[in-house]
Design a protein around this motif. Structure first.
Motif, PDB file in Angstrom:
ATOM      1  N   GLU A  90       0.783  -1.200   0.065  1.00  0.00           N
ATOM      2  CA  GLU A  90      -0.015   0.124   0.038  1.00  0.00           C
ATOM      3  C   GLU A  90       0.852   1.275  -0.175  1.00  0.00           C
ATOM      4  O   GLU A  90       0.611   2.062  -0.658  1.00  0.00           O
ATOM      5  N   ALA A  91       2.023   1.171   0.949  1.00  0.00           N
ATOM      6  CA  ALA A  91       2.712   2.368   0.976  1.00  0.00           C
ATOM      7  C   ALA A  91       3.351   2.639  -0.554  1.00  0.00           C
ATOM      8  O   ALA A  91       3.829   3.602  -0.836  1.00  0.00           O
ATOM      9  N   GLY A  92       3.846   1.379  -1.038  1.00  0.00           N
ATOM     10  CA  GLY A  92       4.485   1.791  -2.281  1.00  0.00           C
ATOM     11  C   GLY A  92       3.903   2.167  -3.541  1.00  0.00           C
ATOM     12  O   GLY A  92       3.876   3.111  -4.402  1.00  0.00           O
ATOM     13  N   LEU A  93       2.448   1.844  -3.294  1.00  0.00           N
ATOM     14  CA  LEU A  93       1.448   2.435  -4.487  1.00  0.00           C
ATOM     15  C   LEU A  93       1.304   3.468  -4.174  1.00  0.00           C
ATOM     16  O   LEU A  93       1.176   4.502  -5.078  1.00  0.00           O
ATOM     17  N   THR A  94       1.167   4.082  -2.913  1.00  0.00           N
ATOM     18  CA  THR A  94       0.908   5.585  -2.558  1.00  0.00           C
ATOM     19  C   THR A  94       2.141   6.237  -2.966  1.00  0.00           C
ATOM     20  O   THR A  94       2.024   7.387  -3.405  1.00  0.00           O
ATOM     21  N   GLU A  95       3.489   5.861  -2.654  1.00  0.00           N
ATOM     22  CA  GLU A  95       4.597   6.626  -2.940  1.00  0.00           C
ATOM     23  C   GLU A  95       4.660   6.610  -4.366  1.00  0.00           C
ATOM     24  O   GLU A  95       5.125   7.658  -4.960  1.00  0.00           O
ATOM     25  N   LYS A  96       4.423   5.715  -5.371  1.00  0.00           N
ATOM     26  CA  LYS A  96       4.527   5.836  -6.623  1.00  0.00           C
ATOM     27  C   LYS A  96       3.595   6.447  -7.505  1.00  0.00           C
ATOM     28  O   LYS A  96       3.915   7.091  -8.335  1.00  0.00           O
ATOM     29  N   PHE A  97       2.395   6.261  -6.974  1.00  0.00           N
ATOM     30  CA  PHE A  97       1.175   7.003  -7.524  1.00  0.00           C
ATOM     31  C   PHE A  97       0.255   7.775  -6.761  1.00  0.00           C
ATOM     32  O   PHE A  97       0.007   8.866  -7.470  1.00  0.00           O
ATOM     33  N   GLY A  98       0.135   7.559  -5.743  1.00  0.00           N
ATOM     34  CA  GLY A  98      -0.741   8.493  -4.858  1.00  0.00           C
ATOM     35  C   GLY A  98      -2.105   8.610  -5.502  1.00  0.00           C
ATOM     36  O   GLY A  98      -2.715   7.627  -6.194  1.00  0.00           O
ATOM     37  N   ARG A  99      -2.607   9.685  -5.726  1.00  0.00           N
ATOM     38  CA  ARG A  99      -3.915  10.122  -6.315  1.00  0.00           C
ATOM     39  C   ARG A  99      -3.598  10.875  -7.623  1.00  0.00           C
ATOM     40  O   ARG A  99      -4.439  11.629  -8.164  1.00  0.00           O
ATOM     41  N   LYS A 100      -2.350  10.723  -8.190  1.00  0.00           N
ATOM     42  CA  LYS A 100      -1.956  11.244  -9.226  1.00  0.00           C
ATOM     43  C   LYS A 100      -2.791  11.028 -10.537  1.00  0.00           C
ATOM     44  O   LYS A 100      -3.022   9.956 -10.778  1.00  0.00           O
ATOM     45  N   LEU A 101      -3.130  12.142 -11.137  1.00  0.00           N
ATOM     46  CA  LEU A 101      -4.015  11.971 -12.188  1.00  0.00           C
ATOM     47  C   LEU A 101      -3.099  11.859 -13.563  1.00  0.00           C
ATOM     48  O   LEU A 101      -1.834  11.808 -13.483  1.00  0.00           O
ATOM     49  N   GLN A 102      -3.495  11.153 -14.752  1.00  0.00           N
ATOM     50  CA  GLN A 102      -2.873  10.895 -15.971  1.00  0.00           C
ATOM     51  C   GLN A 102      -2.453  12.417 -16.385  1.00  0.00           C
ATOM     52  O   GLN A 102      -3.267  13.393 -16.554  1.00  0.00           O
ATOM     53  N   ALA A 103      -1.302  12.511 -17.013  1.00  0.00           N
ATOM     54  CA  ALA A 103      -0.612  13.570 -17.747  1.00  0.00           C
ATOM     55  C   ALA A 103      -1.352  15.019 -17.414  1.00  0.00           C
ATOM     56  O   ALA A 103      -1.756  15.630 -18.431  1.00  0.00           O
ATOM     57  N   ARG A 104      -1.414  15.176 -16.138  1.00  0.00           N
ATOM     58  CA  ARG A 104      -1.980  16.686 -15.642  1.00  0.00           C
ATOM     59  C   ARG A 104      -3.136  16.995 -16.102  1.00  0.00           C
ATOM     60  O   ARG A 104      -3.523  18.248 -15.755  1.00  0.00           O
ATOM     61  N   THR A 105      -3.970  16.149 -16.441  1.00  0.00           N
ATOM     62  CA  THR A 105      -5.236  16.516 -17.008  1.00  0.00           C
ATOM     63  C   THR A 105      -6.445  16.363 -15.553  1.00  0.00           C
ATOM     64  O   THR A 105      -5.917  15.655 -14.652  1.00  0.00           O
ATOM     65  N   ALA A 106      -7.170  17.080 -15.627  1.00  0.00           N
ATOM     66  CA  ALA A 106      -8.211  17.099 -14.560  1.00  0.00           C
ATOM     67  C   ALA A 106      -8.967  16.110 -14.649  1.00  0.00           C
ATOM     68  O   ALA A 106      -9.069  15.193 -15.534  1.00  0.00           O
ATOM     69  N   LYS A 107      -9.996  15.743 -13.521  1.00  0.00           N
ATOM     70  CA  LYS A 107     -10.722  14.318 -13.552  1.00  0.00           C
ATOM     71  C   LYS A 107     -11.648  14.401 -14.981  1.00  0.00           C
ATOM     72  O   LYS A 107     -12.132  15.767 -15.301  1.00  0.00           O
ATOM     73  N   THR A 108     -12.015  13.292 -15.492  1.00  0.00           N
ATOM     74  CA  THR A 108     -12.743  13.428 -16.853  1.00  0.00           C
ATOM     75  C   THR A 108     -14.325  13.182 -16.499  1.00  0.00           C
ATOM     76  O   THR A 108     -15.232  13.415 -17.528  1.00  0.00           O
ATOM     77  N   PHE A 109     -14.855  12.939 -15.158  1.00  0.00           N
ATOM     78  CA  PHE A 109     -16.088  12.544 -14.936  1.00  0.00           C
ATOM     79  C   PHE A 109     -16.383  11.491 -16.021  1.00  0.00           C
ATOM     80  O   PHE A 109     -17.612  11.442 -16.492  1.00  0.00           O
ATOM     81  N   GLY A 110     -15.806  10.616 -16.316  1.00  0.00           N
ATOM     82  CA  GLY A 110     -15.933   9.403 -17.274  1.00  0.00           C
ATOM     83  C   GLY A 110     -15.264   8.177 -16.782  1.00  0.00           C
ATOM     84  O   GLY A 110     -14.842   8.205 -15.516  1.00  0.00           O
ATOM     85  N   PHE A 111     -15.240   7.097 -17.400  1.00  0.00           N
ATOM     86  CA  PHE A 111     -14.574   5.623 -17.082  1.00  0.00           C
ATOM     87  C   PHE A 111     -13.236   5.244 -17.733  1.00  0.00           C
ATOM     88  O   PHE A 111     -12.773   4.160 -17.553  1.00  0.00           O
ATOM     89  N   ASP A 112     -12.668   6.389 -18.328  1.00  0.00           N
ATOM     90  CA  ASP A 112     -11.441   6.016 -18.817  1.00  0.00           C
ATOM     91  C   ASP A 112     -10.562   6.089 -17.561  1.00  0.00           C
ATOM     92  O   ASP A 112     -10.864   6.460 -16.490  1.00  0.00           O
ATOM     93  N   ALA A 113      -9.181   5.623 -17.819  1.00  0.00           N
ATOM     94  CA  ALA A 113      -8.396   5.944 -16.707  1.00  0.00           C
ATOM     95  C   ALA A 113      -7.905   7.292 -16.205  1.00  0.00           C
ATOM     96  O   ALA A 113      -6.922   7.669 -16.968  1.00  0.00           O
ATOM     97  N   ASP A 114      -8.429   7.789 -15.306  1.00  0.00           N
ATOM     98  CA  ASP A 114      -8.115   9.064 -14.858  1.00  0.00           C
ATOM     99  C   ASP A 114      -6.772   9.142 -14.005  1.00  0.00           C
ATOM    100  O   ASP A 114      -5.945   9.957 -14.247  1.00  0.00           O
ATOM    101  N   PHE A 115      -6.653   7.879 -13.089  1.00  0.00           N
ATOM    102  CA  PHE A 115      -5.649   8.147 -12.378  1.00  0.00           C
ATOM    103  C   PHE A 115      -4.491   7.323 -12.940  1.00  0.00           C
ATOM    104  O   PHE A 115      -4.680   6.208 -13.592  1.00  0.00           O
ATOM    105  N   GLN A 116      -3.291   7.609 -12.669  1.00  0.00           N
ATOM    106  CA  GLN A 116      -2.006   6.684 -12.883  1.00  0.00           C
ATOM    107  C   GLN A 116      -2.287   5.572 -12.592  1.00  0.00           C
ATOM    108  O   GLN A 116      -1.791   4.601 -13.323  1.00  0.00           O
ATOM    109  N   VAL A 117      -2.634   5.159 -11.319  1.00  0.00           N
ATOM    110  CA  VAL A 117      -2.534   3.999 -10.885  1.00  0.00           C
ATOM    111  C   VAL A 117      -3.479   2.786 -11.698  1.00  0.00           C
ATOM    112  O   VAL A 117      -3.393   1.831 -11.934  1.00  0.00           O
ATOM    113  N   GLU A 118      -4.699   3.603 -12.315  1.00  0.00           N
ATOM    114  CA  GLU A 118      -5.679   2.869 -13.168  1.00  0.00           C
ATOM    115  C   GLU A 118      -4.848   2.406 -14.533  1.00  0.00           C
ATOM    116  O   GLU A 118      -4.888   1.455 -15.084  1.00  0.00           O
ATOM    117  N   SER A 119      -4.171   3.429 -15.164  1.00  0.00           N
ATOM    118  CA  SER A 119      -3.536   3.182 -16.284  1.00  0.00           C
ATOM    119  C   SER A 119      -2.384   2.277 -16.216  1.00  0.00           C
ATOM    120  O   SER A 119      -2.465   1.313 -16.930  1.00  0.00           O
TER     121      SER A 119
END
Lengths: 372, 372
Positions: free
Chosen positions: B231-260
């Protein structure tokens, strides 16, 4: 509206709203499936709102209409229980985005006359809270005696204090968090991908022929269910015990009791829950970061409220561990709010908040009676 | 057999066996895809067998033929590394049940001329070890200088000492366990159900038209991958960081880096792994309980061996936590065997054994050189 001693009041409301959403979209009308227990007093000061978890519903202390099971929190809600209909007017409302009578992907889009499916707007926890605010307006309740929730319900509870700082006197947050972690998001993403990988999902358009993506939804539920239990709890309950004293089959049937249990959890879930609703609610959870909504500092979320708080965690909960509750408590302290915090001991992991826990009942009873 | 400086020796053997299996079935012939590095010395006393993990393969220090990536343990194996081809004759063999050249569900059933698919016999870890014994006979190696493995490879390593007590001098067990827990089984069952829920799985008969259940396998991999990270490693690596500086898309694409990241892990896995092999190997892991194979007492498994042991765990590994390594060490102590044990600190969870770890390298180097 039906009334039955077993059920409390089974109610439905359609409010015109319109409800502006965090996404920029607007929802109108807003439908609510909800239950109430007890009687609102003359000055409308005895209302308690109970917020349910991801796959929960309004049947907090009533028999579930599909499964026939007792209410999911009948240990907490009922005569002589910590939340008592003889003293309080208790409201439990299905969150918007869900599938038990409130607006969600399975409800009818007035623009087309067909179910919204994936045209339903993506929601946030705050949207769910704002919708509950509309419902309370309709019920003539300006200020809640308390809002109480566990798991996702706890997120709604903290969001309540942040969104309506003067509409609630007491907030109970159990086994919850102020933000979804990377690991939380990761488990939900597995579930969403399992649903969307099911060919029966069909981009969400499966309502017409009543052939939903049950296999994908079952897998999603299985993965999530593991996170609700502790490793020690699983070992205690199942260990490596085989089914019905048989030996290993050297096949792929459920040899181990834990396999059979998980399969049952997955399959039975699909009878009572909508796959698209699962997508929408997990998305709202993953978006949840109350501090981010308030300038990046969680304490800011709590500055305006005059509510007092009770935060409870369980020591074996690895989904929303005690450290997440502590972060809420620290933010409340930084905002100079009244807060009591307790970590309870339980072998049962996250699920502990739903199980028999005299300690939890004592904490909630004490907090709700002591002041208000 | 091909030879290339980058690859070591890429080898294949078909041995007639027959290999009797724990299920009662018999496998014949037994195919082996394996690699060797270095030269066997005159008295055949310098051989080290490396055992790979669930989705690993024989390309321990060689470029992978499908992905083009460096060997999965090239930090551990190579000139000047702890396991050194200039000193040792190194063997890494694809386990039977897998899909990189050894007998498994994708190989041809001599009885039908078609792939075995689900007619391949269900295996145990001990079956995989016995097959490796056949391969060593073929290579003229009576006794191993060492057997070394991480994760599932560690299970093969302890099973080696139990199955062939006088054929190995030193055993290195890293980030492993002597038995699969209820939680371990539960995660694997989710993965198996994801594969079997994919309509393309077709009871395992998908080889003819080259249209495998990739979506189900990807979901299985995603669920498993979460257990490899802390859990700590995931938080350190990704946290809640979004993809490519975009804002939330309010959709079901991979918004968060951890999803991608997780989606990529799932999809890329399907290019190199066979879904049926995943079913078979996870089954073998879930069946694994070395103590149970020896009258219910793990110490019994080790009584006959004259090997010495090195057991290594990582403090953030929640798949096979330190407590599981301790159980192995306690059993070895109870059997009066020589054992050294170390818990290493790492933020990376179970995956740590594959990552750059000077401490791990130092432990393995010291253990292999010190005696033997």
């Amino acid at each position: 509206m039906s009334n039955d001693a077993r059920f409390g009041l089974r109610r439905h409301a359609t409010l015109s709203g319109p409800l502006p959403l965090d996404s920029g979209a607007t929802l109108t009308p807003v439908e609510f499936g909800y239950e109430t227990y007890g009687t609102l007093n003359a000055d409308a000061s005895n209302a308690i709102l109970i917020c349910h978890a991801l796959t929960g519903d309004q049947y907090v202390a009533s028999e579930h209409p599909v499964t026939g099971k007792p209410g999911w929190w009948s240990r907490m809600v009922g005569p002589g229980k910590p939340i008592d209909p003889e003293r309080h007017f208790i409201i439990c409302s299905n969150v918007i985005g869900s599938c038990m009578g409130s607006s969600g992907p399975a409800t009818t889009d007035p623009a087309t006359g067909a179910p919204f499916a994936m045209r339903f707007p993506v929601l946030t926890i705050r949207d769910m809270v704002r919708a509950q605010g509309l419902l309370l307006d309709y019920l003539g309740i300006e200020r809640l005696y308390a809002v109480v929730g566990g798991s996702m319900g706890g997120m709604l509870a903290v969001s309540w204090a942040a969104t309506f700082p003067h509409r609630v006197s007491a907030v109970v947050v159990i086994a919850s968090t102020a933000r979804h972690s990377a690991q939380n998001i990761a488990f939900h993403e597995v579930g969403r991908q399992a649903i969307m990988a099911d060919p029966k999902w069909r981009e969400g358009n499966y309502y017409a022929d009543n052939d939903p993506p049950a296999a994908g939804l079952a897998v999603a539920r299985m993965a999530a269910h593991i996170t609700y239990l502790s490793e020690a709890g699983l070992t205690e309950k199942f260990g490596r015990k085989l089914q019905a004293r048989t030996a290993k089959t050297f096949g792929f049937d459920a040899d181990f009791q834990v396999e059979s249990y998980l399969r049952y959890q997955g399959l039975s879930f699909t009878d009572r829950f909508d796959a698209n609703a699962y997508l929408y609610i997990t998305r709202a959870l993953d978006y949840f970061d109350l501090g981010e909504e308030h300038g990046g500092l969680l304490a800011n979320a709590f500055r305006a409220t005059d509510a007092r708080f009770c935060v409870v965690s369980f020591d074996t909960d690895w989904l929303y561990p005690t450290s997440e509750s502590r972060a809420i408590v620290q933010a409340l302290n930084a905002a100079a709010k009244r807060v009591s915090f307790v970590e309870l001991s339980s072998p049962f992991g996250h699920d502990a908040f739903l199980l028999d826990s005299p300690e939890l009942n004592a904490v909630v009873t004490g907090f709700l009676r002591n002041g208000g």
